[in-house]
Design a protein around this motif. Structure first.
Motif, PDB file in Angstrom:
ATOM      1  N   ASN A 133      -2.484   4.418   6.584  1.00  0.00           N
ATOM      2  CA  ASN A 133      -2.879   3.254   5.785  1.00  0.00           C
ATOM      3  C   ASN A 133      -3.014   3.599   4.304  1.00  0.00           C
ATOM      4  O   ASN A 133      -3.465   2.761   3.512  1.00  0.00           O
ATOM      5  N   ASN A 134      -2.648   4.815   3.935  1.00  0.00           N
ATOM      6  CA  ASN A 134      -2.703   5.227   2.538  1.00  0.00           C
ATOM      7  C   ASN A 134      -1.344   5.087   1.863  1.00  0.00           C
ATOM      8  O   ASN A 134      -0.297   5.214   2.510  1.00  0.00           O
ATOM      9  N   ILE A 135      -1.386   4.840   0.567  1.00  0.00           N
ATOM     10  CA  ILE A 135      -0.178   4.778  -0.254  1.00  0.00           C
ATOM     11  C   ILE A 135      -0.120   6.042  -1.118  1.00  0.00           C
ATOM     12  O   ILE A 135      -1.125   6.426  -1.737  1.00  0.00           O
ATOM     13  N   LEU A 136       1.037   6.681  -1.156  1.00  0.00           N
ATOM     14  CA  LEU A 136       1.223   7.882  -1.963  1.00  0.00           C
ATOM     15  C   LEU A 136       2.044   7.531  -3.207  1.00  0.00           C
ATOM     16  O   LEU A 136       3.040   6.810  -3.124  1.00  0.00           O
ATOM     17  N   TYR A 137       1.591   8.069  -4.344  1.00  0.00           N
ATOM     18  CA  TYR A 137       2.279   7.803  -5.613  1.00  0.00           C
ATOM     19  C   TYR A 137       2.257   9.072  -6.450  1.00  0.00           C
ATOM     20  O   TYR A 137       1.222   9.728  -6.576  1.00  0.00           O
ATOM     21  N   ASP A 138       3.412   9.427  -7.029  1.00  0.00           N
ATOM     22  CA  ASP A 138       3.508  10.608  -7.889  1.00  0.00           C
ATOM     23  C   ASP A 138       3.377  10.196  -9.349  1.00  0.00           C
ATOM     24  O   ASP A 138       4.134   9.331  -9.825  1.00  0.00           O
ATOM     25  N   LEU A 139       2.418  10.817 -10.050  1.00  0.00           N
ATOM     26  CA  LEU A 139       2.208  10.551 -11.475  1.00  0.00           C
ATOM     27  C   LEU A 139       2.658  11.763 -12.276  1.00  0.00           C
ATOM     28  O   LEU A 139       2.144  12.872 -12.088  1.00  0.00           O
ATOM     29  N   GLU A 140       3.621  11.556 -13.163  1.00  0.00           N
ATOM     30  CA  GLU A 140       4.121  12.650 -13.985  1.00  0.00           C
ATOM     31  C   GLU A 140       3.340  12.731 -15.296  1.00  0.00           C
ATOM     32  O   GLU A 140       3.015  11.706 -15.908  1.00  0.00           O
ATOM     33  N   ARG A 152       5.148   5.533  -1.252  1.00  0.00           N
ATOM     34  CA  ARG A 152       5.394   5.998   0.110  1.00  0.00           C
ATOM     35  C   ARG A 152       4.138   5.712   0.930  1.00  0.00           C
ATOM     36  O   ARG A 152       3.040   5.627   0.377  1.00  0.00           O
ATOM     37  N   ARG A 153       4.326   5.583   2.226  1.00  0.00           N
ATOM     38  CA  ARG A 153       3.194   5.251   3.087  1.00  0.00           C
ATOM     39  C   ARG A 153       2.878   6.408   4.018  1.00  0.00           C
ATOM     40  O   ARG A 153       3.773   7.039   4.592  1.00  0.00           O
ATOM     41  N   GLU A 154       1.590   6.679   4.174  1.00  0.00           N
ATOM     42  CA  GLU A 154       1.120   7.693   5.117  1.00  0.00           C
ATOM     43  C   GLU A 154      -0.084   7.112   5.851  1.00  0.00           C
ATOM     44  O   GLU A 154      -1.200   7.102   5.328  1.00  0.00           O
ATOM     45  N   ALA A 169      15.606 -10.017  18.116  1.00  0.00           N
ATOM     46  CA  ALA A 169      16.127 -10.137  16.746  1.00  0.00           C
ATOM     47  C   ALA A 169      15.498  -9.050  15.886  1.00  0.00           C
ATOM     48  O   ALA A 169      14.417  -8.537  16.207  1.00  0.00           O
ATOM     49  N   ARG A 170      16.172  -8.702  14.779  1.00  0.00           N
ATOM     50  CA  ARG A 170      15.633  -7.752  13.806  1.00  0.00           C
ATOM     51  C   ARG A 170      15.423  -8.491  12.495  1.00  0.00           C
ATOM     52  O   ARG A 170      16.232  -9.339  12.116  1.00  0.00           O
ATOM     53  N   LEU A 171      14.339  -8.146  11.808  1.00  0.00           N
ATOM     54  CA  LEU A 171      13.994  -8.805  10.556  1.00  0.00           C
ATOM     55  C   LEU A 171      13.703  -7.749   9.503  1.00  0.00           C
ATOM     56  O   LEU A 171      12.856  -6.871   9.703  1.00  0.00           O
ATOM     57  N   SER A 172      14.419  -7.831   8.376  1.00  0.00           N
ATOM     58  CA  SER A 172      14.242  -6.875   7.285  1.00  0.00           C
ATOM     59  C   SER A 172      13.272  -7.453   6.262  1.00  0.00           C
ATOM     60  O   SER A 172      13.440  -8.585   5.801  1.00  0.00           O
ATOM     61  N   ILE A 173      12.252  -6.664   5.895  1.00  0.00           N
ATOM     62  CA  ILE A 173      11.272  -7.094   4.901  1.00  0.00           C
ATOM     63  C   ILE A 173      11.037  -5.963   3.901  1.00  0.00           C
ATOM     64  O   ILE A 173      11.362  -4.797   4.168  1.00  0.00           O
ATOM     65  N   THR A 174      10.449  -6.303   2.744  1.00  0.00           N
ATOM     66  CA  THR A 174      10.191  -5.302   1.717  1.00  0.00           C
ATOM     67  C   THR A 174       8.918  -4.526   2.034  1.00  0.00           C
ATOM     68  O   THR A 174       8.108  -4.922   2.885  1.00  0.00           O
ATOM     69  N   PHE A 175       8.739  -3.426   1.318  1.00  0.00           N
ATOM     70  CA  PHE A 175       7.552  -2.599   1.456  1.00  0.00           C
ATOM     71  C   PHE A 175       6.296  -3.422   1.159  1.00  0.00           C
ATOM     72  O   PHE A 175       5.297  -3.356   1.891  1.00  0.00           O
ATOM     73  N   LYS A 192      -9.725   4.047  -4.419  1.00  0.00           N
ATOM     74  CA  LYS A 192     -10.313   3.492  -3.194  1.00  0.00           C
ATOM     75  C   LYS A 192      -9.845   2.053  -2.943  1.00  0.00           C
ATOM     76  O   LYS A 192      -9.822   1.217  -3.847  1.00  0.00           O
ATOM     77  N   GLY A 193      -9.481   1.777  -1.670  1.00  0.00           N
ATOM     78  CA  GLY A 193      -9.152   0.418  -1.251  1.00  0.00           C
ATOM     79  C   GLY A 193      -7.843  -0.127  -1.786  1.00  0.00           C
ATOM     80  O   GLY A 193      -7.579  -1.325  -1.660  1.00  0.00           O
ATOM     81  N   LYS A 194      -6.997   0.733  -2.354  1.00  0.00           N
ATOM     82  CA  LYS A 194      -5.721   0.275  -2.910  1.00  0.00           C
ATOM     83  C   LYS A 194      -4.546   0.610  -1.990  1.00  0.00           C
ATOM     84  O   LYS A 194      -3.391   0.592  -2.410  1.00  0.00           O
ATOM     85  N   GLY A 195      -4.864   0.897  -0.730  1.00  0.00           N
ATOM     86  CA  GLY A 195      -3.812   1.193   0.226  1.00  0.00           C
ATOM     87  C   GLY A 195      -3.428  -0.017   1.060  1.00  0.00           C
ATOM     88  O   GLY A 195      -3.565  -1.165   0.628  1.00  0.00           O
TER      89      GLY A 195
END
Length: 362
Positions: free
Chosen positions: A264-271, A260-262, A118-124, A309-312
């Motif tokens: 175990n890190n989370i990437l975020y763009d700040l304008e 975005r995920r890389e 089976a396939r299961l769709s989940i959120t980020f 730190k630790g927010k991934g």
């Protein structure tokens, strides 16, 4: 005095680089030639035993590799102590070795149920933080009316009189090479060993039905897209007392609008605009765990990365969490009001880094 063992390749008459097929053909030829049922010469039994021992080692890739590397490893004990008490059987047994006991041979012991996928769709966020979800599947279970017997309520299956419950019938044929035994599925009970004279109306005698089920799946924090999770015993029901199969769930993770995920890190763009980057400022940045304050120092350049730190994402194997990497993007305004243009022009006159030739010309 113990007889010295001959090299296994020499026994079968093949080279050390012989293929599996060449070894198989050599054994088959020599087995017919020296089988005690056919060859009454003195020493035929010992010769046949030697051929079988050589074939058992050279036909097994692991044993052959060990033999090539270590030889007999101390008198042959490395390969299980030889063939004492070997049962030669008839020549038909040689054919069973090569052809698996005849087409249609069956094994009526317990059989493990089939795997269900089976396939299961989940959120980020669900993938990063973990969650409990339900996945809908269809699986085979024992009939709810006859409980797997296949017989109508109040009746029981009877032992097949043709095969006496074995599910197999044997045919023996004789030739100049000896006796050949062929094993086939019993045509009367179709290999089941029992006959149902009054089948269950719910499952029509199969003893099994297909049901739609919702299975709860516990998803640990830190799973990644495409990960497969195995749930033991949640697949199809087994047969003849065998255990149920497993449920294999593949995870599909929906993309996030700005994370975005890389690893175990989370990437975020700040304008930020030019003024904020030049003067520095303090802002709140979204994370998986809520808003987090971030101080952008004065003179920051586009492309600079700040680490929270630790927010991934949780490390599913070693524990702990990765970080959130905030990438600063200094945005150039597309349109300027008259006042903004005037201010930028005044600012440009005071800043270094412009066109030096134009400055000198002016």
């Amino acid at each position: 005095m113990a007889t010295k063992k001959r090299d296994y390749y020499e026994v079968l008459g093949v080279g050390r680089n012989a293929s599996d097929e060449e070894i198989r053909k050599a054994f088959r030829r020599l087995a017919f030639q020296h089988h005690p049922d056919r060859n009454r010469d003195d020493g035929a039994t010992d010769k046949f035993k030697e051929i079988n021992e050589a074939y058992e080692v050279l036909s097994d890739p692991s044993k052959r590799a060990n033999y090539d590397r270590l030889g007999f490893a101390g008198g042959g004990d490395f390969f299980g102590g030889g063939f004492e008490g070997f049962d030669f059987g008839g020549l038909g047994d040689i054919f069973e070795t090569f052809f698996g006991g005849g087409a249609g041979a069956t094994h009526r012991g317990p059989r493990v149920g089939a795997e269900v996928s089976a396939r299961l769709s989940i959120t980020f966020e669900e993938a990063a933080l973990g969650c409990q979800k339900e996945v809908e599947i269809q699986r085979v279970e024992n009939c709810s009316v006859c409980h797997g017997s296949g017989a109508k309520e109040g009746t029981t299956p009877v032992t097949c009189p043709n095969c006496q419950g074995s599910g197999q019938v044997y045919q023996v044929r004789r030739s100049v090479f000896g006796s050949f035994r062929n094993v086939t599925v019993c045509p009367q009970c179709r290999g089941e060993g029992k006959i149902i004279s009054d089948p269950c109306p719910s499952c029509r005698g199969s003893g099994r039905e297909r049901f739609k089920r919702e299975i709860e799946v516990r998803i640990p924090a830190g799973v990644d897209n495409g990960l497969g999770m195995r749930l033991r015993g949640e697949g199809d029901a087994g047969e003849r007392g065998g255990r149920p199969g497993d449920l294999f769930v593949t995870l599909d993770i929906k993309p996030h609008p700005f994370f975005r995920r890389e690893g175990n890190n989370i990437l975020y763009d700040l304008e930020a605009n030019f003024a904020q980057a030049a003067l520095g400022y303090e802002t709140e940045v979204p994370t998986l765990y809520g808003e987090e304050k971030l101080k952008v120092p004065s003179g920051s350049q586009s492309g600079e990365v700040f680490r929270l730190k630790g927010k991934g994402v949780a490390n599913i194997n070693r524990g702990g969490r990765g970080d959130q990497l905030v990438n600063l993007r200094v945005v150039t305004p597309g349109k300027l009001s008259r006042k903004q243009r005037q201010l930028f022009e005044e600012l440009a006159e005071t800043l270094d880094g412009g066109d030096s030739k134009k400055k000198k010309k002016g």
